[in-house]
Write an enzyme that holds these catalytic residues in place. Structure first.
Site, PDB file in Angstrom:
ATOM      1  CE  LYS B  90      -1.978  -7.561  -0.752  1.00  9.89           C
ATOM      2  NZ  LYS B  90      -2.135  -6.093  -0.603  1.00  9.89           N
ATOM      3  CD  GLU B 112       1.191  -2.452  -6.718  1.00 11.51           C
ATOM      4  OE1 GLU B 112       0.704  -2.140  -7.834  1.00 11.51           O
ATOM      5  OE2 GLU B 112       0.468  -2.676  -5.722  1.00 11.51           O
ATOM      6  CB  SER B 379      -4.506 -10.762   5.840  1.00 10.36           C
ATOM      7  OG  SER B 379      -3.169 -10.790   6.291  1.00 10.36           O
TER       8      SER B 379
END
Lengths: 273, 397
Positions: B90, B112, B379
């Site tokens: 991210k 968010e 990830s």
């Protein structure tokens, strides 16, 4: 073929102001929605917006979000709402406009939705998450059925966008009074005089202002720089607060009359902010 | 097959900009600013600097010897996005978008978050660049992910609970959009996945494609060729788009996206959008969506909070339609098994999201030969998931 929304242009040309209240379909229940609409029509509303609830209403503030959630929790379907609109139409010639988000329309099938709306006596559709760039297809589908997409214009829409939006518009133009979501505000900071005059340069259609209107006095102020006011959250909240009162339809009728009276020119003169 | 969206932001018939009029000028401003930044050498230098010095890129492509052996003959490599600063992919996107926000003169960042990974990554970038930061998070997720809430607050972000709807990721996104509509002048909205209105799916993919670019270089250096398979999990779809994108034109590389089958594809408790959804419009773009016949968005479930989303990025809908990417699904149970398997075999605790990709590797690898190379995108790391894992594995902490 005439569309009932032309009535708004007649009112505008006669120098009077139009009142457009909003109802969330199925909040309380659909029988009550029909009664509310007919009460509004008898009490001075000139057109009515019927909200079809959506699970994810990003343009709405807390009052309408909660009303949508209440309506959906009862399990109502689009078809039921269309049937209720048809019941209103049987009793009244008032122009009816659906307000909803694009996904319910898209999922129902735009052609099917347009046909159902047309058969229920709906005159136009407002979709806050369908900007001009995405509206071409629905515009064509609705035109086939003699229905309008009522476009929204925001205070931050540039002049070229305003021109493009007005070029495609039918019915009326809906100006959003604030950069924000629906719901009453203590003060609307937008220079509405400047905003609506930028819109008027591009259209002869009635110009409505909505979002944020806090009461009859505020509606009167705003109406001095537009042709119509749309009142949503204020009435949705009023209806919810008074739902258990046996006289609630009478009270609602009085509220609508009070707002309508405030809008009538010749009443107390107020300056548009 | 096209690698870029058209001028209206469509990938085939998916994408677009379905937003309130108030946001249209902001999206145009963003599109203009991004086009300029993308071709600006200073911007790219700055991005590369933070990728290397702050995130710790490149992330390793690790050969997993024991897992490979356990699963048959194929050679399995793991792309270690879990080793990035803040523990997941991210951060690639939040650093990129925060740099962009700074260039646009926006001093307030909103985002968010579901599991809290994107929230933490955004709060981190905002802290580093000294920007005000508000994170919207569903009340349910706040309860489930209290550690990440504390992390965000430590980093100086305001975490705003969302009490509406299902009180999870999609509702947090609704509320972030409402905030953006209300504070358009000074606020930049950092969307965390390849979802949302154009140009977000493009911007997020571009900031995440570093994963695939590195993978391509690393596997070529290590083996002299491209892999046969790349597997990544798909919620909104950013880590998978990031690793797939640089391989889209290499038809010999099979790309597999893994959705969350939750308690099973034949139950109502999953978030397998491409398996069980239909086309729809949510959060600004037209893509596949889990919804009912009236277009009301359906409740979703996954043991992995980052996959717990009813929509999917529009480019994935397109890649499925063109059959360039194959989409599979892994259940909660399969993901948990894969989670423990990777812990025991390789000493790596993956995020439960990434464990879905590992689960697909478990199903795929045994039929492959010794000449096959399979890459799994890890990830994120699983530190955030140990409480959930303990509970599901029947361990009382």
């Amino acid at each position: 073929m005439n569309n009932r929304l032309e009535k708004l242009s007649y009112i505008k040309n006669s120098g009077k102001k139009t009142l457009i209240p909003y109802i969330m379909a199925g909040d309380i229940n659909l029988d009550t929605t029909v009664e509310i609409a007919l009460t509004m029509a008898r009490s001075g509303a000139d057109a009515i917006e019927i909200g079809i609830p959506f699970s994810d209403p990003v343009a709405d503030g807390p009052v309408i979000q909660k009303a949508a959630a209440r309506a959906l929790s009862s399990g109502i379907k689009i078809k039921d709402i269309m049937d209720s609109a048809a019941r209103i139409r049987q009793e009244s010639d008032i122009p009816l406009v659906i307000m909803t988000y694009y996904n319910p329309v898209f999922r129902y099938g735009t052609e099917n939705f347009a046909a159902a709306a047309h058969d229920s006596g709906i005159d136009g559709i407002i979709i806050p998450d369908l900007p001009l760039e995405e509206s071409g297809h629905l515009h064509d589908v609705l035109k086939e059925k003699n229905m309008a997409i009522i476009p929204l214009i925001a205070p931050n829409s540039g002049n070229r966008r305003i021109t493009n939006i007005c070029d495609n518009a039918q019915g009326f133009i809906y100006c959003i009074s604030v950069t924000g979501t629906t719901g009453t505000r203590d003060k609307i900071k937008t220079n509405l005089q400047d905003f609506t005059s930028r819109v008027r340069k591009n259209t002869s259609l009635p110009v409505a202002v909505g979002f944020g209107i806090s009461g009859p006095q505020n509606a009167a102020e705003i109406s001095s720089c537009c042709d119509a006011v749309v009142i949503g959250s204020l009435l949705v909240d009023f209806i919810y607060q008074h739902r258990d009162n046996a006289q609630f339809l009478t009270k609602l009728g009085e509220k609508i009359s009070e707002i309508k009276k405030a809008l009538t020119p010749g009443g107390e003169h107020v300056a548009c902010t | 097959m096209s690698l870029m969206p058209d001028s209206s932001g469509y990938y085939g018939s998916y994408g677009g900009k379905f937003v309130p009029e108030i946001l249209m000028p902001a999206l145009q401003e963003l599109e203009g600013a991004y086009k300029k930044a993308k071709n600006n050498s200073d911007f790219n230098k700055e991005l590369q600097y933070y990728f290397k010095e702050f995130i710790g890129r490149p992330s390793p492509l690790y050969y997993a010897p024991i897992l490979s052996k356990q699963l048959g003959k194929a050679h399995i490599y793991l792309k270690r996005e879990d080793l990035n600063h803040t523990g997941a992919h991210k951060i690639n996107n939040t650093i990129g978008q925060t740099l962009l926000a700074r260039r646009m003169g926006k001093n307030r960042i909103i985002a968010e978050t579901g599991a809290g990974q994107h929230g933490v990554a955004t709060a981190t970038a905002a802290a580093m660049f000294g920007l005000e930061c508000c994170i919207y998070m569903g009340e349910e997720d706040i309860k489930r992910q209290s550690l990440n809430v504390f992390r965000m607050r430590l980093l100086g972000a305001e975490v705003l609970p969302v009490y509406t709807g299902s009180k999870t990721l999609k509702d947090a996104m609704n509320q972030a959009i409402r905030d953006w509509v209300s504070n358009i002048e000074n606020t930049y909205y950092v969307i965390g996945s390849v979802a949302g209105p154009h140009p977000y799916p493009l911007i997020v993919r571009d900031f995440q494609k570093i994963i695939g670019e590195e993978t391509r270089q690393q596997i070529t250096e290590k083996t002299g060729r491209l892999p046969n398979y790349i597997i990544a999990c798909v919620g909104g779809g950013s880590n998978s788009m990031g690793i797939f994108y640089p391989f889209l034109e290499d038809s010999e590389v099979k790309l597999i996206g893994v959705e969350a089958a939750g308690r099973g594809l034949n139950t109502s408790e999953h978030s397998a959008t491409l398996h069980r959804g239909t086309p729809g419009v949510l959060h600004g773009s037209l893509s596949y969506l889990l919804q009912d016949d009236d277009g009301q968005v359906a409740p979703v479930h996954s043991v992995a909070p980052g996959l717990d989303y009813p929509g999917i990025g529009p480019e994935h809908s397109y890649l499925r339609e063109t059959k360039r990417v194959t989409y599979q699904a892994a259940t909660d149970e399969e993901a948990l098994k894969a989670f423990t398997l990777l812990c025991r075999t390789e000493g790596i605790i993956p995020a439960l999201e990434s464990a879905h990709a590992v689960a697909a590797a478990v199903n795929t690898a045994p039929s492959l030969s010794e000449n096959d190379i399979l890459i799994v995108n890890i990830s994120g790391r699983g530190d955030k998931d140990v409480n959930t894992a303990a509970e599901k594995l029947g361990v009382n902490l």
